[in-house]
Design a protein around this motif. Structure first.
Motif, PDB file in Angstrom:
ATOM      1  N   GLU A   1       0.841  -1.196   0.000  1.00  0.00           N
ATOM      2  CA  GLU A   1       0.000   0.000   0.000  1.00  0.00           C
ATOM      3  C   GLU A   1       0.877   1.247   0.000  1.00  0.00           C
ATOM      4  O   GLU A   1       0.618   2.208  -0.736  1.00  0.00           O
ATOM      5  CB  GLU A   1      -0.935  -0.004   1.214  1.00  0.00           C
ATOM      6  CG  GLU A   1      -1.952   1.125   1.134  1.00  0.00           C
ATOM      7  CD  GLU A   1      -3.063   1.009   2.172  1.00  0.00           C
ATOM      8  OE1 GLU A   1      -3.256  -0.075   2.737  1.00  0.00           O
ATOM      9  OE2 GLU A   1      -3.745   2.022   2.390  1.00  0.00           O
TER      10      GLU A   1
ATOM     11  N   LEU B   1      -7.015  17.102   6.192  1.00  0.00           N
ATOM     12  CA  LEU B   1      -6.046  16.060   6.539  1.00  0.00           C
ATOM     13  C   LEU B   1      -6.727  14.758   6.961  1.00  0.00           C
ATOM     14  O   LEU B   1      -6.061  13.774   7.258  1.00  0.00           O
ATOM     15  CB  LEU B   1      -5.116  16.553   7.636  1.00  0.00           C
ATOM     16  CG  LEU B   1      -4.218  17.719   7.189  1.00  0.00           C
ATOM     17  CD1 LEU B   1      -3.353  18.201   8.335  1.00  0.00           C
ATOM     18  CD2 LEU B   1      -3.327  17.311   6.013  1.00  0.00           C
ATOM     19  N   GLY B   2      -8.061  14.748   6.976  1.00  0.00           N
ATOM     20  CA  GLY B   2      -8.771  13.513   7.297  1.00  0.00           C
ATOM     21  C   GLY B   2      -9.215  12.815   6.027  1.00  0.00           C
ATOM     22  O   GLY B   2      -8.625  11.833   5.593  1.00  0.00           O
ATOM     23  N   GLN B   3     -10.248  13.376   5.369  1.00  0.00           N
ATOM     24  CA  GLN B   3     -10.814  12.709   4.194  1.00  0.00           C
ATOM     25  C   GLN B   3      -9.957  12.874   2.938  1.00  0.00           C
ATOM     26  O   GLN B   3     -10.012  12.069   2.035  1.00  0.00           O
ATOM     27  CB  GLN B   3     -12.215  13.269   3.909  1.00  0.00           C
ATOM     28  CG  GLN B   3     -13.191  13.153   5.061  1.00  0.00           C
ATOM     29  CD  GLN B   3     -13.545  11.710   5.364  1.00  0.00           C
ATOM     30  OE1 GLN B   3     -13.434  10.855   4.491  1.00  0.00           O
ATOM     31  NE2 GLN B   3     -13.927  11.424   6.591  1.00  0.00           N
TER      32      GLN B   3
ATOM     33  N   GLU C   1       1.789  12.288   9.569  1.00  0.00           N
ATOM     34  CA  GLU C   1       2.433  11.082  10.115  1.00  0.00           C
ATOM     35  C   GLU C   1       2.004   9.838   9.351  1.00  0.00           C
ATOM     36  O   GLU C   1       1.934   8.742   9.907  1.00  0.00           O
ATOM     37  CB  GLU C   1       2.122  10.920  11.598  1.00  0.00           C
ATOM     38  CG  GLU C   1       2.883  11.873  12.481  1.00  0.00           C
ATOM     39  CD  GLU C   1       2.603  11.653  13.942  1.00  0.00           C
ATOM     40  OE1 GLU C   1       2.974  10.596  14.447  1.00  0.00           O
ATOM     41  OE2 GLU C   1       1.985  12.543  14.565  1.00  0.00           O
ATOM     42  N   GLY C   2       1.664   9.997   8.086  1.00  0.00           N
ATOM     43  CA  GLY C   2       1.307   8.830   7.275  1.00  0.00           C
ATOM     44  C   GLY C   2      -0.186   8.520   7.261  1.00  0.00           C
ATOM     45  O   GLY C   2      -0.640   7.678   6.505  1.00  0.00           O
ATOM     46  N   GLY C   3      -0.956   9.199   8.110  1.00  0.00           N
ATOM     47  CA  GLY C   3      -2.375   8.831   8.226  1.00  0.00           C
ATOM     48  C   GLY C   3      -3.272   9.640   7.328  1.00  0.00           C
ATOM     49  O   GLY C   3      -2.764  10.417   6.544  1.00  0.00           O
ATOM     50  N   PRO C   4      -4.582   9.508   7.417  1.00  0.00           N
ATOM     51  CA  PRO C   4      -5.271   8.471   8.207  1.00  0.00           C
ATOM     52  C   PRO C   4      -5.088   7.070   7.603  1.00  0.00           C
ATOM     53  O   PRO C   4      -4.929   6.985   6.383  1.00  0.00           O
ATOM     54  CB  PRO C   4      -6.725   8.907   8.138  1.00  0.00           C
ATOM     55  CG  PRO C   4      -6.824   9.913   7.057  1.00  0.00           C
ATOM     56  CD  PRO C   4      -5.475  10.391   6.716  1.00  0.00           C
ATOM     57  N   GLY C   5      -5.142   6.087   8.420  1.00  0.00           N
ATOM     58  CA  GLY C   5      -4.824   4.736   7.949  1.00  0.00           C
ATOM     59  C   GLY C   5      -3.400   4.764   7.423  1.00  0.00           C
ATOM     60  O   GLY C   5      -2.499   5.254   8.079  1.00  0.00           O
ATOM     61  N   LEU C   6      -3.217   4.228   6.222  1.00  0.00           N
ATOM     62  CA  LEU C   6      -1.899   4.288   5.595  1.00  0.00           C
ATOM     63  C   LEU C   6      -1.955   5.203   4.376  1.00  0.00           C
ATOM     64  O   LEU C   6      -1.098   5.137   3.511  1.00  0.00           O
ATOM     65  CB  LEU C   6      -1.463   2.887   5.150  1.00  0.00           C
ATOM     66  CG  LEU C   6      -1.159   1.880   6.245  1.00  0.00           C
ATOM     67  CD1 LEU C   6      -0.896   0.512   5.649  1.00  0.00           C
ATOM     68  CD2 LEU C   6       0.056   2.309   7.040  1.00  0.00           C
ATOM     69  N   SER C   7      -2.993   6.091   4.336  1.00  0.00           N
ATOM     70  CA  SER C   7      -3.268   6.778   3.076  1.00  0.00           C
ATOM     71  C   SER C   7      -2.177   7.734   2.628  1.00  0.00           C
ATOM     72  O   SER C   7      -2.114   8.094   1.470  1.00  0.00           O
ATOM     73  CB  SER C   7      -4.605   7.509   3.155  1.00  0.00           C
ATOM     74  OG  SER C   7      -4.528   8.467   4.168  1.00  0.00           O
TER      75      SER C   7
ATOM     76  N   GLU D   1       1.163   7.195   3.832  1.00  0.00           N
ATOM     77  CA  GLU D   1       2.417   6.625   4.316  1.00  0.00           C
ATOM     78  C   GLU D   1       3.304   6.222   3.137  1.00  0.00           C
ATOM     79  O   GLU D   1       3.256   5.108   2.643  1.00  0.00           O
ATOM     80  CB  GLU D   1       2.158   5.432   5.232  1.00  0.00           C
ATOM     81  CG  GLU D   1       3.468   4.922   5.812  1.00  0.00           C
ATOM     82  CD  GLU D   1       3.287   4.133   7.084  1.00  0.00           C
ATOM     83  OE1 GLU D   1       2.842   4.728   8.053  1.00  0.00           O
ATOM     84  OE2 GLU D   1       3.568   2.936   7.081  1.00  0.00           O
TER      85      GLU D   1
ATOM     86  N   ARG E   1       9.845   4.417   9.997  1.00  0.00           N
ATOM     87  CA  ARG E   1       9.096   3.791  11.099  1.00  0.00           C
ATOM     88  C   ARG E   1       9.585   2.367  11.355  1.00  0.00           C
ATOM     89  O   ARG E   1       9.652   1.930  12.495  1.00  0.00           O
ATOM     90  CB  ARG E   1       7.600   3.763  10.772  1.00  0.00           C
ATOM     91  CG  ARG E   1       6.983   5.127  10.789  1.00  0.00           C
ATOM     92  CD  ARG E   1       5.508   5.055  10.522  1.00  0.00           C
ATOM     93  NE  ARG E   1       4.783   4.514  11.654  1.00  0.00           N
ATOM     94  CZ  ARG E   1       3.481   4.241  11.614  1.00  0.00           C
ATOM     95  NH1 ARG E   1       2.799   4.454  10.515  1.00  0.00           N
ATOM     96  NH2 ARG E   1       2.865   3.758  12.662  1.00  0.00           N
TER      97      ARG E   1
END
Lengths: 303, 442
Positions: free
Chosen positions: A69, A151-153, A236-242, A244, A252
């Motif tokens: 991913e 930074l969320g959706q 920091e790579g989020g949300p989830g791994l979206s 990363e 990491r």
């Protein structure tokens, strides 16, 4: 005989210091990384104490959905930012390739984002994207729209926008330099033949700029594959791994998961990917040059 | 005659020598030594910096502090501890480093220091140290390998440790006649009622960002709701009913929380409470200082404290830092003396008065400390329920924690089904544990 041999050796002796420095500074760390990638190695051990595991790290990674991913996030991110930056950067250069007063001031202003430390860029954008107090959502709300969860959706898009903001100037400045060094005779000839501005761009400027653009794109692509700080600070790579990307996953894996061998194997995958891309780019340039040379010969023969 | 005189004088000399030896203080031998210690940049250790001159004044031992951001500190320690001769005499370590350092034989077992009559202070009163903290941060080799127990021993002493506590806005609660929540049900109900009662305000601020933050917030609810990450055979049970309930609680909190809560890290979660954007805060005790600091907080004097609400049991988190002596330290005995002084009743009270987190029950109950920091008594009560086993401290935890945190983030932002998400975590955790050799005996 001896003096002849000595003569032959002389150039190599002159090269020796550089070669030795190169071997120590470049090949040694690279070799160390490749060696480390075959071992089950945690940071509390010296590399000698770690256990040899063959290709296990590479195989585990190959089947690891999280790594896959993050590889696909990296590819999406890198190609998206490089394409957008090329279009905007070259477009800006074409627009500004004329004698405007105060051009040197403008040029300095344009490259300012590049000069800012990546951590600061990350923090700045993170606060501008903030859901309640961020600049963007305050604007949107004052115009009567709904706030966006940047930074969320839409984390990947937000990160891409920040990178475009920071690195378009790089492409702009190099394209502008390339444009200004184009042979004026070709452009004048085109103008005399009645070529429109668009025709000049499509058939003369862009093809002549191509070698510079390919190198520029390549440099940006390599950089985009390795970008770390901005994304680390923003999401920091989020949300989830979206968001990363591989560079973040490597960091990491080494620090959080304490698996140096796996991190080294990941770096090698990234290195191989970049090597393939670089070689492909150069192959394309070679092919194009060969085609151009063939065309030139044909024209000469016909003439 | 001469002989007896000689004997007498020898006797007198040795008597004098004995008296001098008896009078010599425990610190004399180490006077003038300089200890190099590694502390994190953290409110507690900022307070420690203020009391170190007192240690030097009392003992004559100089202390040089290398203060680093805590993630940097761990990297630096990993490098330093692997050397033959290390630079540090005393280190503060994050609780999850305990597993790595002890496993790699890099921390001194403290038994030989506490057995040494010249070093161990008889009035130290180790029983007064907070049990949950000592078991969580100091012990290794006991139950489950990382806790206290009959096979365990002590490798560090909690210092700068913290537990979880519920902060609530007294003004908002009074205005709407709300009762301070005692149980999880009550807390979740109030959390979702607040946005209706106070438009624009979130119920409870929690960390939820992908990775460590989301995982931390989930585990905070898992223990009181009766769950654990593993059963006694190391089988992951994070996906059982309690696990699903904990994830549901987290989702409810984020959904009823302030805008953008799903991407909040610790800083943003605390920030929104300090700005008055939320009515409750459930996290570490370390924030108390900032909440009462007018330069950082808009809610000074409007915050009350209560125990971490109860689910099927009480269980607040244990975390933060401990101090230990590296196996490759140069001045181990002097380092022990510093460690003992810092965590003694005297040192613990001094650091509490300077704004640090005390590690002893007696300091939490101390009248002078409570006069200056009225919340201390509630914190002390909460500590009775500090759960040392709210998360496993095993070397592979970093990897499992990251997976748990990113998966939960998907639950919060992409509406991934909770049961499905936790089943996935359990399956991947099983594989990680298998590889690390936890099923060798099954």
């Amino acid at each position: 005989m001896t003096s002849q041999r000595l003569n032959k050796l002389t150039p190599y002796m002159f090269m020796a210091p550089a070669a030795i420095i190169m071997a120590v500074a470049l090949l040694y760390p690279l070799g160390y990384m490749i060696y480390g990638s075959f071992r089950d190695w945690n940071p509390s051990q010296t590399i000698g104490e770690s256990e040899f595991v063959g290709f296990k790290n590479y195989i585990t990674l190959f089947y690891d959905p999280a790594f896959r991913e993050s590889l696909s996030v990296t590819l999406t991110f890198a190609f998206a930012v490089v394409t957008a930056e090329l279009v905007i950067g070259v477009g800006l250069a074409l627009l500004l390739d004329r004698n405007i007063r105060g051009m040197s001031v403008l040029r300095t202003l344009f490259i300012l984002p590049m000069m800012i430390a990546p951590v600061v860029v990350g923090l700045m954008w993170r606060y501008m994207y903030h859901p309640t107090v961020g600049t963007f959502n305050r604007w949107l709300k004052s115009w009567g729209f709904e706030g966006v969860d940047w930074l969320g959706q839409h984390a990947l898009l937000s990160v891409i926008i920040a990178d475009i903001w920071q690195w378009t100037p790089f492409i702009f400045i190099l394209s502008l330099a390339a444009l200004q060094s184009l042979p004026r005779s070709a452009l004048e000839a085109a103008r005399i033949d009645g070529a429109t501005a668009w025709q000049q761009i499509w058939y003369i400027k862009l093809p002549l700029m191509m070698p510079v653009l390919i190198v520029t794109a390549l440099l940006r692509l390599i950089d985009a594959f390795k970008v770390l700080e901005v994304i680390l600070v923003m999401t920091e790579g989020g949300p989830g791994l979206s968001t990363e990307i591989v560079a973040l996953r490597i960091s990491r894996t080494a620090t959080e998961f304490r698996e140096l061998g796996t991190a080294a194997a990941m770096s090698n995958y990234l290195l191989i990917l970049l090597l393939v891309l670089t070689l492909a780019m150069f192959a394309i340039t070679r092919l194009q040059e060969a085609r151009a040379a063939r065309l030139a010969r044909q024209i000469q023969e016909e003439g | 005659m001469l002989k007896s005189l000689k004997r007498a004088s020898v006797g007198a000399v040795s008597a004098i020598a004995l008296t001098t030896a008896a009078v010599a203080g425990p610190y004399d031998e180490y006077e003038g030594q300089t200890l190099i210690v590694n502390f994190p940049a953290h409110p507690h250790f900022d307070a420690v910096m203020k009391i170190l001159p007192e240690f030097t004044k009392q003992t004559g031992i100089e202390v040089e502090v290398d203060q680093l951001p805590y993630l940097k500190m761990r990297e630096r320690q990993t490098l330093e501890l692997a050397q033959d001769e290390g630079e540090y005499d005393l280190i503060a370590y994050v609780v999850f480093s305990k597993a790595d350092y002890v496993y790699a034989d890099q921390l001194e077992n403290l038994a030989k220091y506490f057995m040494n009559p010249k070093l161990a202070d008889p009035s130290y009163d180790a029983d007064d140290l907070i049990d949950g903290y000592v078991y969580n941060i100091g012990f290794a080799g006991g139950n489950k390998g990382y806790l206290e127990g009959k096979t365990g021993s002590l490798f560090g002493i909690p210092y700068g440790s913290e537990t979880s506590i519920l902060g609530y806005r007294t003004d908002i609660f009074e205005k709407h006649g709300l009762e301070v929540p005692e149980t999880y049900e009550e807390m979740l109900e109030i959390a979702c009622k607040i946005p209706e009662l106070e438009p624009g305000m979130g119920g409870l601020s929690s960390r939820a960002a992908s990775g460590h933050h989301a995982s931390h917030a989930f585990l905070l609810h898992l223990a009181p709701l009766g769950g654990r990450v593993f059963d006694d055979q190391w089988n992951p049970i994070v996906n059982n009913e309690a696990g699903v309930q904990a994830a549901n609680a987290l989702k409810t909190i984020v959904d009823c929380g302030p805008e953008g809560a799903a991407s909040f890290g610790f800083g943003e979660a605390l920030g929104s409470f300090l700005n008055g954007d939320t009515a409750m805060f459930l996290d570490t005790t370390v924030v108390a200082g900032q909440i009462n600091d007018p330069s950082k907080s808009q809610v000074v004097g409007k915050v009350g404290w209560a125990m971490h609400p109860m689910g099927v049991r009480r269980g607040s988190q244990t975390g933060g830092f401990g101090i230990g002596i590296p196996a490759n330290a140069e001045n181990k005995e002097a380092a022990f003396l510093l460690m003992q002084w810092l965590t003694s009743k005297e040192g613990d009270k001094l650091v509490a008065m300077a704004g640090g987190n005390p590690s002893r029950f007696s300091t939490h109950a101390d009248a002078e400390v409570n006069e200056k920091f009225p919340h201390m008594a509630t914190f002390g009560e909460a500590l009775q329920h500090a759960d040392p086993d709210w998360r496993p401290i095993i070397p592979v935890w970093g990897k499992i924690n990251a997976d748990l945190g990113t998966t939960l983030s998907k639950v919060l932002t992409e509406d991934l089904d909770i049961q499905e998400a936790l089943d996935g975590v359990a399956e991947r955790t099983q594989a990680v544990m298998e590889e690390a050799g936890y099923y060798t005996w099954q």
